[in-house]
Motif scaffolding. Structure first.
Motif, short mmCIF file in Angstrom:
data_model
loop_
_atom_site.label_atom_id
_atom_site.label_comp_id
_atom_site.label_asym_id
_atom_site.label_seq_id
_atom_site.Cartn_x
_atom_site.Cartn_y
_atom_site.Cartn_z
N ASP A 43 -58.15 25.31 72.82
CA ASP A 43 -57.72 24.72 74.09
C ASP A 43 -56.83 23.51 73.90
N GLU A 44 -57.07 22.74 72.82
CA GLU A 44 -56.26 21.54 72.60
C GLU A 44 -54.82 21.86 72.19
N TRP A 45 -54.57 23.12 71.77
CA TRP A 45 -53.24 23.53 71.34
C TRP A 45 -52.43 24.15 72.47
N LYS A 46 -52.92 24.07 73.69
CA LYS A 46 -52.23 24.69 74.83
C LYS A 46 -50.87 24.02 75.06
N TYR A 48 -48.34 24.03 72.92
CA TYR A 48 -47.64 23.74 71.67
C TYR A 48 -46.86 24.97 71.19
N LYS A 116 -44.33 19.74 71.71
CA LYS A 116 -45.67 19.21 71.89
C LYS A 116 -46.23 19.65 73.22
N ASP A 118 -49.67 19.45 76.13
CA ASP A 118 -50.21 18.42 77.01
C ASP A 118 -51.19 17.50 76.27
N ALA A 119 -52.10 18.08 75.51
CA ALA A 119 -53.17 17.29 74.89
C ALA A 119 -52.73 16.76 73.52
N GLU A 120 -53.37 15.67 73.11
CA GLU A 120 -53.14 15.10 71.78
C GLU A 120 -54.06 15.80 70.78
N ILE A 121 -53.55 16.03 69.57
CA ILE A 121 -54.36 16.60 68.49
C ILE A 121 -54.83 15.44 67.61
N ASP A 126 -51.66 11.81 67.43
CA ASP A 126 -52.09 10.54 68.02
C ASP A 126 -51.88 9.35 67.10
#
Length: 137
Positions: A43-46, A48, A116, A118-121, A126
């Motif tokens: 989900d955090e890679w959405k 990218y 990049k 939406d979310a930071e990896i 970060d």
């Protein structure tokens, strides 16, 4: 297979070990330079977008751009070719290299973040690493 993901904007890279063939099938039959959405990694890679930049097979032979196969081939290298450093003038050498098409026989796949999401990896997007070498003046 390990995924070595680099983010040039921060100078960071992260190594992910993935054993799920369903996730890895996203990269199969793609060539070096192909851009792949990273949504299946989690989900955090959405959002990218990753670009395939190379890799190594299980015995350590590197992938070479322009060799349109997914197996290992032996090529005759001369001065000026990538993956070869001439040690004596005029000497050519036959070396084994991996083709530029991704398959399940790779141990490491090198990827670069092109866009990049939406979310930071954590540990990748970060934080910022200081530049190791400054530009010339």
């Amino acid at each position: 297979m390990k995924l070595n993901i680099a983010y040039p904007a921060t100078g960071c890279q992260k190594l992910l070990k993935i054993d799920d063939e369903k996730i890895l099938s996203l990269f199969y039959d793609k060539r070096i330079g192909a851009e792949v959405p990273a949504d299946r990694l989690g989900d955090e890679w959405k959002g990218y977008i990753l670009k395939i930049s190379g890799g190594n097979d299980l015995q350590g032979f590197c992938m070479m751009q322009g060799v349109l196969t997914n197996t290992r081939v032996r090529l005759l290298f001369a001065k000026g070719m990538p993956n070869y450093r001439e040690r004596r003038t005029g000497v050519r050498k036959r070396k084994s290299v991996r083709g530029c098409i991704v398959d399940s026989q790779l141990s490491v796949l090198d990827l670069v973040i092109m866009r990049k999401g939406d979310a930071e990896i954590p540990g990748l997007t970060d934080v910022t690493q200081p530049r190791r070498l400054d530009p010339r003046e």
